[in-house]
Structures are given as structure tokens and as C-alpha cells.
Design a protein around this motif. Structure first.
Motif, short mmCIF file in Angstrom:
data_model
loop_
_atom_site.label_atom_id
_atom_site.label_comp_id
_atom_site.label_asym_id
_atom_site.label_seq_id
_atom_site.Cartn_x
_atom_site.Cartn_y
_atom_site.Cartn_z
N LEU A 201 0.86 -1.19 0.00
CA LEU A 201 0.00 0.00 0.00
C LEU A 201 0.89 1.23 0.00
O LEU A 201 1.86 1.30 0.76
N VAL A 202 0.57 2.17 -0.86
CA VAL A 202 1.25 3.47 -0.87
C VAL A 202 0.23 4.54 -0.52
O VAL A 202 -0.79 4.68 -1.20
N TRP A 203 0.50 5.24 0.55
CA TRP A 203 -0.41 6.27 1.07
C TRP A 203 0.10 7.64 0.65
O TRP A 203 1.28 7.93 0.76
N PHE A 204 -0.81 8.50 0.19
CA PHE A 204 -0.43 9.84 -0.25
C PHE A 204 -1.15 10.90 0.56
O PHE A 204 -2.36 10.79 0.81
N ASP A 205 -0.42 11.94 0.91
CA ASP A 205 -1.04 13.12 1.51
C ASP A 205 -1.61 13.98 0.38
O ASP A 205 -1.39 13.73 -0.80
N ASP A 206 -2.33 15.03 0.78
CA ASP A 206 -3.08 15.78 -0.23
C ASP A 206 -2.21 16.70 -1.10
O ASP A 206 -2.73 17.32 -2.02
N GLY A 207 -0.92 16.75 -0.85
CA GLY A 207 -0.06 17.57 -1.70
C GLY A 207 0.06 17.06 -3.12
O GLY A 207 0.52 17.80 -4.00
N ILE A 208 -0.35 15.82 -3.37
CA ILE A 208 -0.23 15.31 -4.74
C ILE A 208 -1.13 16.05 -5.72
O ILE A 208 -0.94 15.94 -6.93
N ARG A 209 -2.08 16.82 -5.22
CA ARG A 209 -2.90 17.62 -6.15
C ARG A 209 -2.06 18.70 -6.83
O ARG A 209 -2.46 19.26 -7.85
#
Length: 463
Positions: A201-209
Motif C-alpha cells: 500500500l502506498v499512502w499519499f497526503d493531499d499535496g499530490i494535487r
């Protein structure tokens, strides 16, 4: 939803760690934003604390904490054992937070935990230990936010010094869009970790927007195609609409859904009493009851729980956090069958104490459940009704009685369907009867656990 692997549907509960340089100052309402606030907000509590404790920011910058980040007592097997015994089915570290300090031996920058500070490949070591303990391995990434985290244009501080650009980032003007070079490193680090440590699983914070869409798409294609070749099931998380729906799992930070959903979702929340995320020396912790009932509530509504723990700079996990994890593990050893491998029932909840609005940041640590607050899950021919606090001598399940007078209330049970009713962890026989308003069940004389009490309703095989 093919983006949700069966192992996650079954496992429900995971643990991850926010551990990095920010564990050294151990200060702030959100430890992971300490560095940003000392540079960007001169009137902030963090800036005042920093200069009172370490001296002027011009003389002592964030980079100067690195030698104090020793990890001298870091034992990945001890962490994995603790997480396993807490009942987690997946676990892993934040691989890189906003601050640009990677927790693995990356080729993209010498500013990493393998070469500086701890001089330990934290991601690699935890990958081995967590997998050896039979859990799925995850990594979390916040490094998209690195572009705007430090004011690299501010010539007063070390953040603008080219000698430290590997940590703080290459100097750019405020509000400039991320450059191709930044985006290439962003995806390069992800692929490097995926290839080296094989996270499930790779979890992303909202900065990827803030990341150009093609780069996001290219990473997903690489990650899922690689998994297909290996014949393994993987997934990613995202916030809001940062990925196209259906390509991963929506994450609600410090939040939850108000009712059962047709889609799966995940919460990332933290074991501390606020939103400290990393270790903060004077921050309290959620109670074991809050953690257990929070897990039960989320699972009943088709959610998963990802719980954060913030270790100290020496690599030890705070004793109170350990106590809370042990309590969760003890509860799950007795009641886990009402959590693992379950599905939501037709009704998630009954009782007066409800989350009023779905979404992120709706977590309420002051909820006080009553004996009427019940959450439902099911599996095979079992229906689990969990009382979020002790119900007294008897409990009434109003949702289990069909009510033909209410047009949307045909989801109850009939007496002929029930084979038996027991409480998990107790051998005492229970009496039950249907009344017009509710299924009424007596409770055991001895409580089998400290929090959230599960009635197991076994239904007869209809065939």
C-alpha cells in the motif's frame, strides 16, 4: 472496487509511524509542521519556542537537528512485534514527510536517514521486520508538499543556501509551479521505494494535487503494472479527488463517514489526543476506549483505520502509546471476529450518539456513548452487534425487529432465523426475546473485556 485488495477488506486495521527530524524538537500542535512554521511564521509559537531553546533561527536551522536524530534505540523487530500484537494487519513508516528528509537510502539526495542522523535505512529495516511478522507493508509519502514547505527564496536563513538544497529544495520564487526537475525526483523516489521495498500500500497526503496529472498517472501505471507482473494485490490511498475515483481508496484525515457507504474508505488518525502526528513531548493520548470505539464505528460503515504512532528521536515508542496499543490488541484478541473479514450490515448504527457530518477533520474525542449506541457488522451467517459501552443487565436492539409500519424498516430479523446469541469472550448463556420495539438480550454477569461489548448472533442456515 478492484482498487481495494481482499487483504485490506479482511484486515481493516493498520499502524504507521511519523518519525523524522521533527521528533527532535518534539514541539507544536502538529510536529510535522514545526519546520515550516519556524521559517514562515515569525510570530508562531514554534518560532518563539525555537529561538528561546536553540537560539536565533539564523544561527540554528532545521538541518541542525539532524545530529540529534540518533535512533540509538531503534529496533524494527520490536516495533513490528508491538504492531502485530496490537492487532494491526498492515503497517509501515512515513517514507518522506514534507521536510525532504528521506527515511531510506535514496540515490536522489544524501539528506537521508541512511547517510545522516541515524545512519539507518529505516524503510528497508521496517520492510523486512513487518513482512517477517506476517503483516502487509505500507509506505506513506508527503514529499509533494516539499515544494512549498520551506521558503527557499528567503535569503535570511539557511533554507536559501545552495549547500543545503538537497534538504530544503532548490531556491524558487513564492507561488511558482513545481519544475520538471522536482517532478522527476518526486516520481523517481516513489519508484525507487516500490522497487526496493515492495510495499503493498502506498499512502499519499493531499499535496499530490500539486503534482502534474501525467506524473500521477505514470506512477499509478508503474505501480499497478508491476504488481500485476508479480501477481500481487496492491493499492494506493488519496484525499478528496487527487486521483480518479476507483483507482485507489479515499482517505479521511482525522475523520469518518457518518453512515454506511457503498464504497470502502480509510481514516488516518493519530494515537495522540490532538493532531500532533509526530512525537510531541507534552501531548496527551487518546484513551483506549476512544481508539476501540473509533475502530468499531469505522468498520461498521465500510471503513478501515490507519492509526499513527510518533516515536521518540531515539527510536523508542512512548510508554503510553504502547499501553494503548496493548489495550487494542487485547480487545481484538477477544472481539476480532466482529472486525476482521466482516462486511457492513444493512444498518451501521443505532443510538443517539452519531457523527453528524461525513468527511475529514470531524473526529470528536469528546463523544460519550450511551448503552443505546450500537454498531453492526456481519460475516457468513453471523451478525455482530457491538455495544459501545456496557449496556447494563439487558440490551435492546431496535434495528433487529421488522417494522412494517415504517416503509424503510424491513431489514430486521425474525425469531425463527436466530439459532443462538452469545457475547464474545463469555461462556455464560444469554436469554433473549422479541418484543414489539426490540430484540431484548440479557448480558453476562462478568464483563469479558474493558471496552465495547460484542453480541454474536448466529443465524440458521436457510438451505
Amino acid at each position: 472496487n478492484i482498487a481495494v485488495p481482499q487483504w485490506l477488506r479482511d484486515g481493516k486495521f493498520g499502524i504507521y509511524t511519523h518519525w523524522g527530524i521533527y521528533a527532535v524538537p518534539a514541539y507544536s500542535k502538529n510536529a510535522t509542521w514545526y519546520a515550516h512554521n519556524i521559517y514562515v511564521k515569525p510570530d508562531s509559537d514554534e518560532r518563539k519556542h525555537h529561538e528561546a531553546t536553540y537560539g536565533p533561527l539564523e544561527k540554528f536551522g532545521y538541518k541542525d537537528f539532524i545530529p540529534m536524530f540518533t535512533a540509538s534505540r531503534f529496533d524494527p523487530d520490536e516495533w513490528a512485534d508491538l504492531f502485530k500484537n496490537a492487532g494491526a494487519r498492515f503497517a509501515g513508516p512515513v517514507a518522506e514527510h514534507h521536510d525532504g528528509f528521506a527515511m531510506w537510502d535514496t540515490k536522489y539526495s544524501p539528506w537521508n536517514a541512511a547517510k545522516m542522523g541515524p545512519k539507518r535505512n529505516v524503510v528497508g529495516e521496517l520492510s523486512r521486520s513487518i513482512k517477517q511478522h506476517g503483516m502487509k507493508f505500507m509506505t506513506a509519502f508527503h514529499h509533494a508538499e516539499h515544494w512549498f514547505y520551506f521558503p527557499t527564496w528567503d535569503k535570511r536563513y539557511d533554507v536559501s543556501d545552495p549547500r543545503y538544497s538537497g534538504l530544503y529544495g532548490v531556491s524558487h520564487e513564492p507561488y511558482a509551479r513545481p519544475t520538471k526537475e522536482f517532478l522527476d525526483v518526486w516520481i523517481g523516489k516513489l519508484i525507487e521505494v516500490v522497487d526496493a521495498y515492495d510495499p503493498d500500500l502506498v499512502w499519499f497526503d493531499d499535496g499530490i494535487r500539486e503534482i502534474q496529472q501525467r506524473y500521477r498517472q505514470n506512477f499509478l501505471a508503474y505501480y499497478f503494472n508491476r504488481a500485476a507482473k508479480l501477481r500481487k494485490d496492491v493499492t494506493v490511498t488519496y484525499k478528496s479527488h487527487d486521483f480518479v475515483p476507483g483507482t485507489g481508496i479515499n482517505d479521511l484525515e482525522l475523520g469518518r463517514e457518518a453512515n454506511v457507504t457503498y464504497y470502502e474508505w480509510i481514516t488516518d488518525t493519530t494515537i495522540d489526543s490532538g493532531s500532533g502526528w509526530g512525537y510531541v513531548s507534552d501531548l496527551g493520548f487518546k484513551s483506549a476506549e476512544e481508539l476501540v470505539t473509533g475502530l468499531v464505528d469505522r468498520v461498521s460503515k465500510n471503513g478501515f483505520l490507519l492509526l499513527n504512532v510518533g516515536p521518540k528521536p531515539d527510536g523508542t515508542i512512548p510508554d503510553t502509546a504502547k499501553e494503548r496499543l496493548h489495550a487494542m490488541g487485547e480487545w481484538l484478541r477477544i472481539n476480532g471476529e466482529a472486525i476482521y473479514s466482516t462486511s457492513p450490515w444493512l444498518i451501521a448504527a443505532e443510538g443517539p450518539t452519531q457523527i453528524k457530518k461525513s468527511g475529514s477533520f470531524n473526529e470528536d474525542n469528546n463523544l460519550r456513548y450511551t448503552p443505546q449506541d450500537i454498531r453492526y457488522t456481519c460475516r457468513d451467517n453471523f451478525l455482530y452487534a457491538t455495544c459501545l459501552t456496557w449496556p447494563g443487565d439487558r440490551v435492546s436492539f431496535t434495528s433487529l425487529v421488522p417494522n412494517s409500519e415504517i416503509i424503510d424498516r424491513w431489514e430486521g430479523l425474525y425469531p425463527s432465523e436466530i439459532e443462538s446469541i452469545t457475547m464474545l469472550g463469555s461462556d455464560e448463556p444469554l436469554k433473549w426475546e422479541f418484543t414489539k420495539p426490540a430484540l431484548v438480550v440479557t448480558t453476562p454477569r462478568v464483563r469479558p473485556c474493558d471496552h465495547a461489548f460484542v453480541f454474536k448472533i448466529t443465524l440458521k442456515d436457510p438451505f
